[in-house]
Scaffold this motif. Structure first.
Motif, PDB file in Angstrom:
ATOM      1  N   LYS A 111       0.914   8.652  -1.070  1.00 22.92           N
ATOM      2  CA  LYS A 111      -0.399   9.253  -1.253  1.00 22.92           C
ATOM      3  C   LYS A 111      -0.514  10.458  -0.332  1.00 22.92           C
ATOM      4  N   ARG A 112      -0.911  11.592  -0.904  1.00 29.73           N
ATOM      5  CA  ARG A 112      -1.062  12.829  -0.136  1.00 29.73           C
ATOM      6  C   ARG A 112      -2.482  12.904   0.415  1.00 29.73           C
ATOM      7  N   VAL A 113      -2.578  13.141   1.720  1.00 30.06           N
ATOM      8  CA  VAL A 113      -3.893  13.203   2.376  1.00 30.06           C
ATOM      9  C   VAL A 113      -4.002  14.519   3.131  1.00 30.06           C
ATOM     10  N   ASP A 131       0.842  -1.195   0.000  1.00 32.79           N
ATOM     11  CA  ASP A 131       0.000   0.000   0.000  1.00 32.79           C
ATOM     12  C   ASP A 131       0.881   1.250   0.000  1.00 32.79           C
ATOM     13  N   GLY A 136       1.676   4.096   7.360  1.00 33.83           N
ATOM     14  CA  GLY A 136       1.240   3.098   6.399  1.00 33.83           C
ATOM     15  C   GLY A 136       2.358   2.247   5.836  1.00 33.83           C
ATOM     16  N   ILE A 169       1.124   7.037   3.472  1.00 29.61           N
ATOM     17  CA  ILE A 169       0.230   8.186   3.565  1.00 29.61           C
ATOM     18  C   ILE A 169       1.000   9.359   4.159  1.00 29.61           C
ATOM     19  N   CYS A 170       0.959  10.487   3.474  1.00 31.60           N
ATOM     20  CA  CYS A 170       1.651  11.700   3.904  1.00 31.60           C
ATOM     21  C   CYS A 170       0.584  12.731   4.278  1.00 31.60           C
ATOM     22  N   LYS A 171       0.443  12.985   5.590  1.00 30.90           N
ATOM     23  CA  LYS A 171      -0.607  13.889   6.086  1.00 30.90           C
ATOM     24  C   LYS A 171       0.001  15.167   6.652  1.00 30.90           C
ATOM     25  N   LYS A 212       4.706   5.691  13.091  1.00 25.62           N
ATOM     26  CA  LYS A 212       4.498   6.916  12.324  1.00 25.62           C
ATOM     27  C   LYS A 212       5.766   7.753  12.408  1.00 25.62           C
ATOM     28  N   ARG A 224       5.548  18.249   2.983  1.00 26.60           N
ATOM     29  CA  ARG A 224       4.921  17.157   2.235  1.00 26.60           C
ATOM     30  C   ARG A 224       5.507  16.997   0.839  1.00 26.60           C
TER      31      ARG A 224
END
Length: 107
Positions: A103-105, A32, A51, A35-37, A80, A88
Protein backbone atom coordinates in the motif's frame (compact mmCIF):
# COMPACT_ATOMS: atom_id res chain seq x y z
CA UNK A 1 43.09 -36.19 -19.13
CA UNK A 2 40.42 -34.06 -17.51
CA UNK A 3 39.88 -33.25 -13.84
CA UNK A 4 37.49 -36.16 -13.17
CA UNK A 5 39.98 -38.68 -14.53
CA UNK A 6 42.71 -37.25 -12.32
CA UNK A 7 40.46 -37.56 -9.28
CA UNK A 8 39.65 -41.19 -10.19
CA UNK A 9 43.38 -41.93 -10.33
CA UNK A 10 43.92 -40.35 -6.92
CA UNK A 11 40.86 -41.92 -5.27
CA UNK A 12 40.00 -45.18 -7.06
CA UNK A 13 37.50 -46.37 -4.40
CA UNK A 14 35.45 -43.17 -4.43
CA UNK A 15 32.07 -43.37 -6.16
CA UNK A 16 30.64 -40.26 -7.77
CA UNK A 17 27.46 -38.84 -6.27
CA UNK A 18 24.90 -36.64 -7.95
CA UNK A 19 24.89 -32.98 -7.02
CA UNK A 20 21.79 -31.97 -5.15
CA UNK A 21 20.82 -28.37 -5.63
CA UNK A 22 18.58 -27.05 -2.90
CA UNK A 23 16.35 -24.19 -3.88
CA UNK A 24 16.10 -21.35 -1.46
CA UNK A 25 12.49 -21.18 -0.41
CA UNK A 26 11.13 -18.39 1.69
CA UNK A 27 7.69 -18.26 3.17
CA UNK A 28 6.40 -14.77 3.73
CA UNK A 29 3.77 -14.57 6.45
CA UNK A 30 1.60 -11.51 5.94
CA UNK A 31 -2.02 -10.54 6.46
CA UNK A 32 -1.94 -6.74 6.18
CA UNK A 33 -0.26 -4.90 3.31
CA UNK A 34 3.26 -3.53 3.68
CA UNK A 35 3.12 0.25 3.87
CA UNK A 36 5.48 2.11 1.53
CA UNK A 37 5.96 5.73 2.65
CA UNK A 38 7.95 8.68 1.37
CA UNK A 39 9.52 11.18 3.76
CA UNK A 40 12.22 13.81 3.77
CA UNK A 41 14.75 13.79 6.57
CA UNK A 42 17.28 16.61 6.74
CA UNK A 43 16.18 17.63 3.25
CA UNK A 44 16.93 14.23 1.69
CA UNK A 45 14.27 11.85 0.37
CA UNK A 46 13.84 8.39 1.92
CA UNK A 47 11.47 5.48 1.36
CA UNK A 48 10.17 3.64 4.42
CA UNK A 49 8.67 0.14 4.41
CA UNK A 50 6.77 -0.98 7.49
CA UNK A 51 3.95 -3.29 8.52
CA UNK A 52 5.58 -6.69 7.93
CA UNK A 53 4.12 -9.31 10.28
CA UNK A 54 6.54 -12.20 9.68
CA UNK A 55 9.92 -12.99 11.18
CA UNK A 56 12.39 -10.15 11.66
CA UNK A 57 15.18 -12.15 10.00
CA UNK A 58 13.07 -12.47 6.82
CA UNK A 59 12.49 -8.71 6.78
CA UNK A 60 16.25 -8.11 7.15
CA UNK A 61 16.90 -10.42 4.21
CA UNK A 62 14.32 -8.51 2.20
CA UNK A 63 16.01 -5.21 3.12
CA UNK A 64 19.37 -6.48 1.90
CA UNK A 65 17.81 -7.77 -1.31
CA UNK A 66 16.16 -4.42 -2.05
CA UNK A 67 19.35 -2.48 -1.35
CA UNK A 68 21.46 -4.68 -3.62
CA UNK A 69 18.94 -4.70 -6.50
CA UNK A 70 18.55 -0.92 -6.43
CA UNK A 71 22.22 -0.28 -5.58
CA UNK A 72 21.31 2.18 -2.85
CA UNK A 73 22.03 2.59 0.83
CA UNK A 74 19.62 1.98 3.61
CA UNK A 75 19.09 0.36 6.97
CA UNK A 76 16.79 -1.80 9.05
CA UNK A 77 15.64 -0.16 12.30
CA UNK A 78 12.64 -0.66 14.60
CA UNK A 79 10.97 -3.17 12.23
CA UNK A 80 11.22 -0.67 9.36
CA UNK A 81 13.29 -0.74 6.19
CA UNK A 82 14.68 2.70 5.38
CA UNK A 83 15.97 3.16 1.81
CA UNK A 84 17.84 6.28 0.73
CA UNK A 85 15.99 7.99 -2.12
CA UNK A 86 12.49 7.92 -3.56
CA UNK A 87 12.17 4.38 -4.96
CA UNK A 88 8.52 3.69 -4.08
CA UNK A 89 7.47 2.55 -7.55
CA UNK A 90 10.42 0.19 -8.04
CA UNK A 91 10.17 -1.25 -4.53
CA UNK A 92 6.41 -1.75 -4.83
CA UNK A 93 6.89 -3.59 -8.15
CA UNK A 94 9.56 -5.83 -6.58
CA UNK A 95 7.36 -6.65 -3.60
CA UNK A 96 4.30 -7.38 -5.75
CA UNK A 97 6.45 -9.70 -7.85
CA UNK A 98 7.33 -11.60 -4.66
CA UNK A 99 3.65 -11.92 -3.72
CA UNK A 100 3.34 -9.16 -1.11
CA UNK A 101 0.41 -6.83 -0.77
CA UNK A 102 1.72 -3.27 -0.83
CA UNK A 103 0.00 0.00 0.00
CA UNK A 104 1.39 3.38 -1.05
CA UNK A 105 1.08 6.11 1.59
CA UNK A 106 1.93 9.80 1.23
CA UNK A 107 2.53 11.76 -1.93
Amino acid sequence: MDFKDQLKNLFPDHQETKDIVKEKSTIWMQEDPIICKYEKRKGKPITILEGYTGATSDFKILAKEIKTKLSVGGSFKDDKIIIQGDYRDKIMAMLKEKGFKVKRVGG
